[in-house]
Design a protein around this motif. Structure first.
Motif, PDB file in Angstrom:
ATOM      1  N   LEU A  15      -7.786  -1.137  -4.129  1.00  0.00           N
ATOM      2  CA  LEU A  15      -8.484  -2.392  -4.369  1.00  0.00           C
ATOM      3  C   LEU A  15      -8.139  -2.962  -5.731  1.00  0.00           C
ATOM      4  CD1 LEU A  15     -10.729  -4.503  -3.693  1.00  0.00           C
ATOM      5  CD2 LEU A  15     -12.373  -2.901  -4.702  1.00  0.00           C
ATOM      6  N   ILE A  16      -8.079  -2.101  -6.734  1.00  0.00           N
ATOM      7  CA  ILE A  16      -7.821  -2.546  -8.107  1.00  0.00           C
ATOM      8  C   ILE A  16      -6.370  -2.962  -8.295  1.00  0.00           C
ATOM      9  CG2 ILE A  16      -7.828  -1.875 -10.538  1.00  0.00           C
ATOM     10  CD1 ILE A  16     -10.609  -2.264  -9.364  1.00  0.00           C
ATOM     11  N   TYR A  17      -5.441  -2.156  -7.792  1.00  0.00           N
ATOM     12  CA  TYR A  17      -4.026  -2.368  -8.106  1.00  0.00           C
ATOM     13  C   TYR A  17      -3.272  -3.172  -7.063  1.00  0.00           C
ATOM     14  CZ  TYR A  17      -4.800   1.188 -11.670  1.00  0.00           C
ATOM     15  OH  TYR A  17      -5.275   1.885 -12.746  1.00  0.00           O
ATOM     16  N   VAL A  18      -3.814  -3.343  -5.858  1.00  0.00           N
ATOM     17  CA  VAL A  18      -3.110  -4.073  -4.813  1.00  0.00           C
ATOM     18  C   VAL A  18      -3.910  -5.272  -4.332  1.00  0.00           C
ATOM     19  CG1 VAL A  18      -2.069  -3.948  -2.510  1.00  0.00           C
ATOM     20  CG2 VAL A  18      -1.907  -1.988  -4.061  1.00  0.00           C
ATOM     21  N   ASP A  19      -5.145  -5.034  -3.882  1.00  0.00           N
ATOM     22  CA  ASP A  19      -5.923  -6.093  -3.229  1.00  0.00           C
ATOM     23  C   ASP A  19      -6.275  -7.225  -4.188  1.00  0.00           C
ATOM     24  OD1 ASP A  19      -5.901  -4.875  -0.744  1.00  0.00           O
ATOM     25  OD2 ASP A  19      -7.644  -3.640  -1.205  1.00  0.00           O
ATOM     26  N   ILE A  20      -6.827  -6.878  -5.344  1.00  0.00           N
ATOM     27  CA  ILE A  20      -7.263  -7.925  -6.280  1.00  0.00           C
ATOM     28  C   ILE A  20      -6.095  -8.777  -6.765  1.00  0.00           C
ATOM     29  CG2 ILE A  20      -8.245  -8.323  -8.569  1.00  0.00           C
ATOM     30  CD1 ILE A  20     -10.231  -6.116  -8.050  1.00  0.00           C
ATOM     31  N   PRO A  21      -4.955  -8.193  -7.199  1.00  0.00           N
ATOM     32  CA  PRO A  21      -3.833  -9.063  -7.615  1.00  0.00           C
ATOM     33  C   PRO A  21      -3.301  -9.940  -6.480  1.00  0.00           C
ATOM     34  CG  PRO A  21      -3.539  -6.847  -8.465  1.00  0.00           C
ATOM     35  CD  PRO A  21      -4.675  -6.774  -7.510  1.00  0.00           C
ATOM     36  N   GLY A  25       1.225   7.053  -6.818  1.00  0.00           N
ATOM     37  CA  GLY A  25       0.040   7.860  -7.069  1.00  0.00           C
ATOM     38  C   GLY A  25      -1.282   7.174  -6.808  1.00  0.00           C
ATOM     39  N   VAL A  26      -1.246   5.967  -6.250  1.00  0.00           N
ATOM     40  CA  VAL A  26      -2.482   5.250  -5.907  1.00  0.00           C
ATOM     41  C   VAL A  26      -2.874   5.668  -4.497  1.00  0.00           C
ATOM     42  CG1 VAL A  26      -3.540   2.988  -5.569  1.00  0.00           C
ATOM     43  CG2 VAL A  26      -1.864   3.322  -7.390  1.00  0.00           C
ATOM     44  N   THR A  27      -3.915   6.482  -4.390  1.00  0.00           N
ATOM     45  CA  THR A  27      -4.269   7.069  -3.096  1.00  0.00           C
ATOM     46  C   THR A  27      -5.624   6.605  -2.571  1.00  0.00           C
ATOM     47  OG1 THR A  27      -5.157   9.001  -4.267  1.00  0.00           O
ATOM     48  CG2 THR A  27      -2.861   9.106  -3.506  1.00  0.00           C
ATOM     49  N   SER A  28      -6.635   6.498  -3.427  1.00  0.00           N
ATOM     50  CA  SER A  28      -7.981   6.153  -2.948  1.00  0.00           C
ATOM     51  C   SER A  28      -8.080   4.670  -2.631  1.00  0.00           C
ATOM     52  CB  SER A  28      -9.031   6.530  -3.992  1.00  0.00           C
ATOM     53  OG  SER A  28      -8.898   5.732  -5.156  1.00  0.00           O
ATOM     54  N   ARG A  29      -9.072   4.323  -1.810  1.00  0.00           N
ATOM     55  CA  ARG A  29      -9.281   2.925  -1.452  1.00  0.00           C
ATOM     56  C   ARG A  29      -9.674   2.086  -2.656  1.00  0.00           C
ATOM     57  NH1 ARG A  29     -12.584   3.170   4.353  1.00  0.00           N
ATOM     58  NH2 ARG A  29     -10.868   4.124   5.565  1.00  0.00           N
ATOM     59  N   PHE A  30     -10.439   2.695  -3.570  1.00  0.00           N
ATOM     60  CA  PHE A  30     -10.850   1.958  -4.760  1.00  0.00           C
ATOM     61  C   PHE A  30      -9.645   1.637  -5.635  1.00  0.00           C
ATOM     62  CE2 PHE A  30     -12.277   1.902  -9.206  1.00  0.00           C
ATOM     63  CZ  PHE A  30     -13.173   0.843  -9.150  1.00  0.00           C
ATOM     64  N   GLN A  31      -8.716   2.590  -5.773  1.00  0.00           N
ATOM     65  CA  GLN A  31      -7.517   2.334  -6.559  1.00  0.00           C
ATOM     66  C   GLN A  31      -6.653   1.254  -5.913  1.00  0.00           C
ATOM     67  OE1 GLN A  31      -6.016   6.400  -6.720  1.00  0.00           O
ATOM     68  NE2 GLN A  31      -6.459   6.491  -8.922  1.00  0.00           N
ATOM     69  N   TYR A  53       0.835  -1.207   0.000  1.00  0.00           N
ATOM     70  CA  TYR A  53       0.000   0.000   0.000  1.00  0.00           C
ATOM     71  C   TYR A  53       0.868   1.254   0.000  1.00  0.00           C
ATOM     72  CZ  TYR A  53      -3.827  -3.171   1.204  1.00  0.00           C
ATOM     73  OH  TYR A  53      -4.756  -4.188   1.201  1.00  0.00           O
ATOM     74  N   ASP A  54       1.954   1.230   0.780  1.00  0.00           N
ATOM     75  CA  ASP A  54       2.862   2.382   0.811  1.00  0.00           C
ATOM     76  C   ASP A  54       3.535   2.572  -0.539  1.00  0.00           C
ATOM     77  OD1 ASP A  54       2.203   2.658   3.484  1.00  0.00           O
ATOM     78  OD2 ASP A  54       3.886   1.412   4.171  1.00  0.00           O
ATOM     79  N   ALA A  55       3.936   1.452  -1.156  1.00  0.00           N
ATOM     80  CA  ALA A  55       4.559   1.552  -2.477  1.00  0.00           C
ATOM     81  C   ALA A  55       3.568   2.071  -3.511  1.00  0.00           C
ATOM     82  CB  ALA A  55       5.107   0.186  -2.891  1.00  0.00           C
ATOM     83  N   ALA A  56       2.305   1.660  -3.387  1.00  0.00           N
ATOM     84  CA  ALA A  56       1.280   2.130  -4.321  1.00  0.00           C
ATOM     85  C   ALA A  56       1.032   3.623  -4.164  1.00  0.00           C
ATOM     86  CB  ALA A  56      -0.013   1.345  -4.107  1.00  0.00           C
ATOM     87  N   GLU A  57       1.073   4.119  -2.920  1.00  0.00           N
ATOM     88  CA  GLU A  57       0.875   5.554  -2.704  1.00  0.00           C
ATOM     89  C   GLU A  57       1.991   6.369  -3.338  1.00  0.00           C
ATOM     90  OE1 GLU A  57       0.433   6.227   1.427  1.00  0.00           O
ATOM     91  OE2 GLU A  57      -1.564   5.289   1.570  1.00  0.00           O
TER      92      GLU A  57
END
Length: 321
Positions: A235-241, A227-233, A220-224
């Motif tokens: 979910l798409i780029y971290v949680d689902i994979p 530029g991935v900041t919202s919970r929905f983003q 999550y920190d790496a995603a932020e």
């Protein structure tokens, strides 16, 4: 002359010996690996033995019996594909059961799957101290689904004025007389779907909860940083994979459960066979009529449907490994 001899030796059929040698070498290597990991194979052996006894052998026997007329009392008689022809051409009850099962599976399968994933994701957003409470609250209907379906929901949809739903609608003035919920054919399957969805947060839901708990928080920190900041983003780029294995596991469970549905809220037999499913139809021929050959044909068709949907799930959520 030497060149001709060399060409003859090259053209001699030595490939089968080499292929046999490779098979023998691979077999030896396999046995060596099994012996080297004997403890791991010993631990998984009970599962594989049970799988072979209760899954593989019955499937093979059913496939063979589907080609025979067999009523337990008499010797099997070869009929070839006649059971399958009668199943799809002349058996109107099977066609009714097939349409009911598809109607049930198409709605409950994806809807329940999305509900399980969404509620597991929702719980993952809550404070750590509250997560066990939410998991228990959402999982309780699945634990008590059978008892509640026959008692509470039976009273809720009772066809007289004493039924909870009829009483509420009568007091509100929305209806003038009690509705025959579990007797009217058009209501049986929708009520069954509603009750199923109410208690659908089962094993797949728990696997999603465990999957979200196992996601590396550093991602999550790496995603932020990217530029991935919202919970929905996230979910798409971290949680689902990161939860793909749990998604595959839950999809297989959902497919199997959706197509293997048995008793419905309308009981069996239901009015105008509105609640008839493939499993109930199979049970009629295997347990009531003892036409095991024809019941095996139904089981083979149901297995092919489940396996086909399962392969689609593997393509959607499975990895190359």
């Amino acid at each position: 002359m030497s060149n001709e001899k060399s060409l003859k030796t090259k053209n001699t059929p030595t490939a089968p010996k080499k292929r046999f040698f490779n098979v023998e070498k691979r077999f030896g290597y396999t046995m060596h690996e099994i012996w080297r990991n004997k403890m791991s194979y010993a631990l998984v052996a009970p599962f594989f033995i049970a799988f072979i006894i209760f899954q593989v052998i019955p499937l093979v026997v059913s496939t063979v019996l589907s080609l025979f007329y067999y009523n337990i009392l008499e010797d099997p008689t070869w009929v070839g594909l006649d059971n399958f022809v009668y199943l799809f051409v002349d058996d109107t009850l099977f066609l009714k059961a097939f349409s009911n099962t598809m109607y049930y599976a198409v709605i409950t399968g994806p809807t329940s799957y999305l509900m399980q994933y969404f509620f597991a994701w929702f719980i993952n957003q809550t404070p750590k101290k509250l997560k066990p409470f939410y998991v228990f609250a959402f999982y309780t209907p699945a634990m008590t689904g059978g008892i509640v379906s026959t008692v509470v929901w039976g009273i809720m949809f009772a066809s007289d004025s004493q039924g909870y739903l009829n009483a509420i609608l009568l007091n509100m003035g929305l209806i003038s007389e009690p509705v025959q919920w579990l007797i009217t054919p058009s209501y049986i399957m929708p009520i069954t779907i509603f009750v199923t969805l109410w208690s659908s947060l089962g094993t797949g839901f728990l696997s999603f909860v465990a999957g979200f708990a196992g996601v590396n928080r550093e991602l999550y920190d790496a995603a932020e940083v990217d530029g991935v900041t919202s919970r929905f983003q996230k979910l798409i780029y971290v949680d689902i994979p990161q939860t793909m294995p749990q998604m595959l596991f839950a999809a297989i469970l959902q497919i199997t459960g959706a197509f293997s549905v048995g008793a419905t809220m309308g009981g069996h037999p239901s009015p105008e066979d509105a609640g008839l499913t493939i499993m109930l139809h199979l049970g009629d021929y295997s347990g009531t009529r003892f036409e095991v050959g024809y019941a095996s044909a139904i089981a083979v068709v149901l297995t092919i449907i489940i396996q086909g949907c399962g392969r689609l799930a593997f393509k959607a959520f499975g990895s190359k490994e």
